[in-house]
Motif scaffolding. Structure first.
Motif, PDB file in Angstrom:
ATOM      1  N   GLY A  69      -8.550  50.625 -14.378  1.00  0.00           N
ATOM      2  CA  GLY A  69      -7.251  49.951 -14.442  1.00  0.00           C
ATOM      3  C   GLY A  69      -7.312  48.673 -15.270  1.00  0.00           C
ATOM      4  N   VAL A  70      -8.380  47.908 -15.116  1.00  0.00           N
ATOM      5  CA  VAL A  70      -8.564  46.692 -15.912  1.00  0.00           C
ATOM      6  C   VAL A  70      -8.733  47.042 -17.381  1.00  0.00           C
ATOM      7  N   ILE A  71      -9.515  48.063 -17.679  1.00  0.00           N
ATOM      8  CA  ILE A  71      -9.723  48.470 -19.072  1.00  0.00           C
ATOM      9  C   ILE A  71      -8.417  48.972 -19.685  1.00  0.00           C
ATOM     10  N   ALA A  72      -7.623  49.690 -18.927  1.00  0.00           N
ATOM     11  CA  ALA A  72      -6.354  50.206 -19.447  1.00  0.00           C
ATOM     12  C   ALA A  72      -5.354  49.086 -19.731  1.00  0.00           C
ATOM     13  N   SER A  73      -5.461  47.981 -19.005  1.00  0.00           N
ATOM     14  CA  SER A  73      -4.516  46.877 -19.216  1.00  0.00           C
ATOM     15  C   SER A  73      -4.960  45.916 -20.316  1.00  0.00           C
ATOM     16  N   MET A  74      -6.132  46.107 -20.891  1.00  0.00           N
ATOM     17  CA  MET A  74      -6.637  45.186 -21.911  1.00  0.00           C
ATOM     18  C   MET A  74      -5.764  45.186 -23.162  1.00  0.00           C
ATOM     19  N   LYS A  75      -5.213  46.304 -23.552  1.00  0.00           N
ATOM     20  CA  LYS A  75      -4.361  46.362 -24.739  1.00  0.00           C
ATOM     21  C   LYS A  75      -3.117  45.497 -24.538  1.00  0.00           C
ATOM     22  N   THR A  76      -2.494  45.609 -23.387  1.00  0.00           N
ATOM     23  CA  THR A  76      -1.307  44.816 -23.088  1.00  0.00           C
ATOM     24  C   THR A  76      -1.644  43.337 -23.014  1.00  0.00           C
ATOM     25  N   LEU A  77      -2.757  43.003 -22.374  1.00  0.00           N
ATOM     26  CA  LEU A  77      -3.165  41.607 -22.280  1.00  0.00           C
ATOM     27  C   LEU A  77      -3.483  41.018 -23.641  1.00  0.00           C
ATOM     28  N   THR A  78      -4.100  41.793 -24.523  1.00  0.00           N
ATOM     29  CA  THR A  78      -4.413  41.311 -25.863  1.00  0.00           C
ATOM     30  C   THR A  78      -3.137  40.992 -26.627  1.00  0.00           C
ATOM     31  N   TRP A  79      -2.145  41.882 -26.573  1.00  0.00           N
ATOM     32  CA  TRP A  79      -0.883  41.627 -27.254  1.00  0.00           C
ATOM     33  C   TRP A  79      -0.151  40.427 -26.660  1.00  0.00           C
ATOM     34  N   ALA A  80      -0.243  40.257 -25.350  1.00  0.00           N
ATOM     35  CA  ALA A  80       0.410  39.112 -24.708  1.00  0.00           C
ATOM     36  C   ALA A  80      -0.239  37.802 -25.155  1.00  0.00           C
ATOM     37  N   TRP A  81      -1.562  37.765 -25.210  1.00  0.00           N
ATOM     38  CA  TRP A  81      -2.265  36.559 -25.668  1.00  0.00           C
ATOM     39  C   TRP A  81      -1.969  36.276 -27.136  1.00  0.00           C
ATOM     40  N   LEU A  82      -1.887  37.309 -27.945  1.00  0.00           N
ATOM     41  CA  LEU A  82      -1.571  37.131 -29.359  1.00  0.00           C
ATOM     42  C   LEU A  82      -0.158  36.562 -29.533  1.00  0.00           C
ATOM     43  N   LEU A  83       0.801  37.106 -28.807  1.00  0.00           N
ATOM     44  CA  LEU A  83       2.170  36.603 -28.869  1.00  0.00           C
ATOM     45  C   LEU A  83       2.242  35.156 -28.395  1.00  0.00           C
ATOM     46  N   LEU A  84       1.536  34.834 -27.336  1.00  0.00           N
ATOM     47  CA  LEU A  84       1.511  33.469 -26.830  1.00  0.00           C
ATOM     48  C   LEU A  84       0.887  32.520 -27.846  1.00  0.00           C
TER      49      LEU A  84
ATOM     50  N   ILE B 207       0.870  32.887 -31.133  1.00  0.00           N
ATOM     51  CA  ILE B 207       1.818  32.725 -32.238  1.00  0.00           C
ATOM     52  C   ILE B 207       2.931  31.753 -31.855  1.00  0.00           C
ATOM     53  N   ILE B 208       3.431  31.863 -30.639  1.00  0.00           N
ATOM     54  CA  ILE B 208       4.495  30.964 -30.180  1.00  0.00           C
ATOM     55  C   ILE B 208       3.993  29.529 -30.119  1.00  0.00           C
ATOM     56  N   ILE B 209       2.793  29.327 -29.587  1.00  0.00           N
ATOM     57  CA  ILE B 209       2.229  27.978 -29.531  1.00  0.00           C
ATOM     58  C   ILE B 209       2.007  27.432 -30.932  1.00  0.00           C
ATOM     59  N   TYR B 210       1.539  28.269 -31.846  1.00  0.00           N
ATOM     60  CA  TYR B 210       1.308  27.832 -33.225  1.00  0.00           C
ATOM     61  C   TYR B 210       2.611  27.402 -33.895  1.00  0.00           C
ATOM     62  N   LEU B 211       3.657  28.206 -33.748  1.00  0.00           N
ATOM     63  CA  LEU B 211       4.935  27.871 -34.376  1.00  0.00           C
ATOM     64  C   LEU B 211       5.529  26.583 -33.799  1.00  0.00           C
ATOM     65  N   PHE B 212       5.485  26.425 -32.490  1.00  0.00           N
ATOM     66  CA  PHE B 212       6.023  25.214 -31.893  1.00  0.00           C
ATOM     67  C   PHE B 212       5.162  23.997 -32.186  1.00  0.00           C
ATOM     68  N   SER B 213       3.859  24.193 -32.381  1.00  0.00           N
ATOM     69  CA  SER B 213       3.015  23.049 -32.739  1.00  0.00           C
ATOM     70  C   SER B 213       3.359  22.555 -34.138  1.00  0.00           C
ATOM     71  N   ILE B 214       3.662  23.457 -35.068  1.00  0.00           N
ATOM     72  CA  ILE B 214       4.101  23.037 -36.401  1.00  0.00           C
ATOM     73  C   ILE B 214       5.398  22.243 -36.290  1.00  0.00           C
ATOM     74  N   LEU B 215       6.328  22.728 -35.474  1.00  0.00           N
ATOM     75  CA  LEU B 215       7.587  22.028 -35.264  1.00  0.00           C
ATOM     76  C   LEU B 215       7.352  20.632 -34.673  1.00  0.00           C
ATOM     77  N   PHE B 216       6.488  20.528 -33.675  1.00  0.00           N
ATOM     78  CA  PHE B 216       6.250  19.251 -33.021  1.00  0.00           C
ATOM     79  C   PHE B 216       5.537  18.275 -33.950  1.00  0.00           C
ATOM     80  N   VAL B 217       4.655  18.764 -34.806  1.00  0.00           N
ATOM     81  CA  VAL B 217       4.001  17.881 -35.771  1.00  0.00           C
ATOM     82  C   VAL B 217       5.037  17.312 -36.723  1.00  0.00           C
ATOM     83  N   ARG B 218       5.945  18.153 -37.184  1.00  0.00           N
ATOM     84  CA  ARG B 218       6.963  17.692 -38.135  1.00  0.00           C
ATOM     85  C   ARG B 218       7.990  16.768 -37.476  1.00  0.00           C
TER      86      ARG B 218
END
Length: 85
Positions: free
Chosen positions: A11-26, A28-39
């Protein structure tokens, strides 16, 4: 005993794909907002009388802003960031 353990591990191995995509999306969101906050916060309010302020410490560069946003997101040390902002 091992059947239940294998069920848990599979079950943990099967959920790794979903967790990887969730971490990647998170990330990207942090990166985009950090650029905004720097500016918006880091560059205009970064220096006062030729000395860096707390705003520059937290939001002066993109990596610092990413770390500050991660701290706020996990509520670890967010009070210090909010107090100095």
């Amino acid at each position: 005993v091992f059947k239940e353990l294998w069920l848990l591990v599979s079950g943990v191995i099967a959920s790794m794909k979903t967790l990887t995509w969730a971490w990647l999306l998170l990330g990207i969101i942090i990166y985009l907002f950090s650029i905004l906050f720097v500016r918006v916060l880091g560059q205009p309010y970064g220096y006062q009388n030729e000395e860096p302020t707390d705003m520059y410490t937290y939001f002066g560069t993109v990596p610092n802003a990413m770390f500050s946003l991660f701290q706020v997101m996990t509520t670890e040390g967010w009070a210090d960031i909010a107090r100095s902002s």
